[in-house]
Design an enzyme around this catalytic site. Structure first.
Site, PDB file in Angstrom:
ATOM      1  N   ASP A 220       0.925  -1.303  -0.071  1.00 48.27           N
ATOM      2  CA  ASP A 220       0.084  -0.106  -0.179  1.00 48.27           C
ATOM      3  C   ASP A 220       0.796   1.238   0.009  1.00 48.27           C
ATOM      4  O   ASP A 220       0.552   2.200  -0.719  1.00 48.27           O
ATOM      5  CB  ASP A 220      -0.959  -0.106   1.246  1.00 48.27           C
ATOM      6  CG  ASP A 220      -0.359  -0.215   2.671  1.00 48.27           C
ATOM      7  OD1 ASP A 220       0.811  -0.380   2.482  1.00 48.27           O
ATOM      8  OD2 ASP A 220      -0.948  -0.292   3.687  1.00 48.27           O
TER       9      ASP A 220
ATOM     10  N   ASP B 275       6.952   4.060   3.445  1.00 44.24           N
ATOM     11  CA  ASP B 275       7.465   5.231   4.445  1.00 44.24           C
ATOM     12  C   ASP B 275       8.971   5.105   4.569  1.00 44.24           C
ATOM     13  O   ASP B 275       9.637   5.499   3.834  1.00 44.24           O
ATOM     14  CB  ASP B 275       6.433   4.940   5.627  1.00 44.24           C
ATOM     15  CG  ASP B 275       6.299   5.991   6.378  1.00 44.24           C
ATOM     16  OD1 ASP B 275       6.349   7.222   6.036  1.00 44.24           O
ATOM     17  OD2 ASP B 275       6.597   5.927   7.574  1.00 44.24           O
TER      18      ASP B 275
ATOM     19  N   VAL C  27      -1.676   9.283   5.897  1.00 45.04           N
ATOM     20  CA  VAL C  27      -2.746   9.015   5.003  1.00 45.04           C
ATOM     21  C   VAL C  27      -3.617   7.966   5.425  1.00 45.04           C
ATOM     22  O   VAL C  27      -3.338   6.968   5.845  1.00 45.04           O
ATOM     23  CB  VAL C  27      -2.435   9.094   3.364  1.00 45.04           C
ATOM     24  CG1 VAL C  27      -1.982  10.414   2.960  1.00 45.04           C
ATOM     25  CG2 VAL C  27      -1.503   8.086   3.075  1.00 45.04           C
TER      26      VAL C  27
HETATM   27  P1  5GP Z   1       7.448   1.580   6.576  1.00 47.52           P
HETATM   28  O1  5GP Z   1       8.292   0.228   7.115  1.00 47.52           O
HETATM   29  O2  5GP Z   1       7.904   1.824   4.960  1.00 47.52           O
HETATM   30  O3  5GP Z   1       7.861   2.650   7.500  1.00 47.52           O
HETATM   31  O4  5GP Z   1       5.959   1.522   6.611  1.00 47.52           O
HETATM   32  C1  5GP Z   1       5.246   0.651   5.864  1.00 47.52           C
HETATM   33  C2  5GP Z   1       3.896   0.413   6.574  1.00 47.52           C
HETATM   34  O5  5GP Z   1       3.635   1.441   7.543  1.00 47.52           O
HETATM   35  C3  5GP Z   1       2.884   0.317   5.498  1.00 47.52           C
HETATM   36  O6  5GP Z   1       2.797  -0.925   4.735  1.00 47.52           O
HETATM   37  C4  5GP Z   1       1.480   0.794   6.279  1.00 47.52           C
HETATM   38  O7  5GP Z   1       1.185  -0.285   6.790  1.00 47.52           O
HETATM   39  C5  5GP Z   1       2.408   1.814   7.386  1.00 47.52           C
HETATM   40  N1  5GP Z   1       2.067   3.267   6.960  1.00 47.52           N
HETATM   41  C6  5GP Z   1       3.137   4.002   6.574  1.00 47.52           C
HETATM   42  N2  5GP Z   1       2.826   5.250   6.556  1.00 47.52           N
HETATM   43  C7  5GP Z   1       1.447   5.338   6.490  1.00 47.52           C
HETATM   44  C8  5GP Z   1       0.318   6.151   6.402  1.00 47.52           C
HETATM   45  O8  5GP Z   1       0.578   7.388   5.936  1.00 47.52           O
HETATM   46  N3  5GP Z   1      -0.849   5.794   6.599  1.00 47.52           N
HETATM   47  C9  5GP Z   1      -1.140   4.373   7.015  1.00 47.52           C
HETATM   48  N4  5GP Z   1      -2.457   4.287   7.004  1.00 47.52           N
HETATM   49  N5  5GP Z   1      -0.297   3.443   7.195  1.00 47.52           N
HETATM   50  C10 5GP Z   1       0.896   3.944   6.885  1.00 47.52           C
END
Ligand code: 5GP
Length: 180
Positions: free
Chosen positions: A99, A102, A152
């Site tokens: 999805d 981040d 978001v």
């Molecule tokens: P990362 O490991 O890249 O920091 O985070 C990945 C996961 O964090 C995504 O698959 C999602 O579940 C969650 N995530 C990161 N940013 C957002 C955001 O802006 N909104 C939501 N709802 N989930 C996020």
């Protein structure tokens, strides 16, 4: 619009158009290959369902669930597999469908984990990316939209399990969520 969400960042029309484009691109790139799309639960469910229907090549789907943020906004960097794939991916052309990327920590972990299973190829398709927040570089072959550093919801993305049903992507105002 749902009462408590903020600005609409990506409308349902924009999502539909971009997913058609991604579907065409993936169909071209995977012609004659052995495509398995791996959806990352739960956020990618809506995206993978729409993307799948834009593909003109044979493909299978499988799912993994990894631990996410719970109800906070920041990634701990600790990733746990809550549900593993049902089938082997050895020798197959795997496309991870996410999805949002981040910090990149979740995807970095997933890629290392799946690469160890010897797929023929391993690529990533993410609906959203927040390049400003990246803590580890991850190769994303297909990106839907780059978004600014804002939390978001909608189109599969939740906050504390809410808002997944919105058919657009919206920001969530800072004061709606306790930060860590
Ligand atoms: P990362 O490991 O890249 O920091 O985070 C990945 C996961 O964090 C995504 O698959 C999602 O579940 C969650 N995530 C990161 N940013 C957002 C955001 O802006 N909104 C939501 N709802 N989930 C996020």
């Amino acid at each position: 619009m749902a009462a408590s969400v903020g600005e609409v960042l990506i409308s349902s029309e924009q999502l539909e158009l971009r997913i058609q484009e991604l579907g065409s691109q993936i169909s071209r790139d995977y012609a004659g290959k052995d495509l398995v799309m791996v959806g990352v639960l739960r956020g990618a469910v809506v995206f993978i369902a729409d993307l799948l229907r834009q593909l003109e090549v044979p493909c299978e789907i499988d799912f993994m669930a990894v631990s996410s943020y719970g109800s906070s906004r920041d990634s701990s960097g600790v990733v746990r597999i809550l549900k593993d794939l049902d089938d082997s991916i050895t020798g197959r052309d795997v496309l991870i469908v996410e999805d949002i990327v981040d910090s990149g920590l979740t995807l970095n972990y997933l890629m290392r984990n799946l690469r160890a299973r010897d797929p023929a190829s391993l690529e990533v398709c993410s609906l959203l990316t927040k390049p400003e927040r990246r803590r580890v570089e991850v190769p994303i072959r297909y990106t839907g939209f780059e978004i600014p550093n804002t939390f978001v919801v909608g189109y599969g993305l939740d906050h504390a399990q809410r808002y997944r049903n919105l058919d657009y992507v919206a920001s969530l105002p800072e004061d709606s969520v306790p930060t860590l």
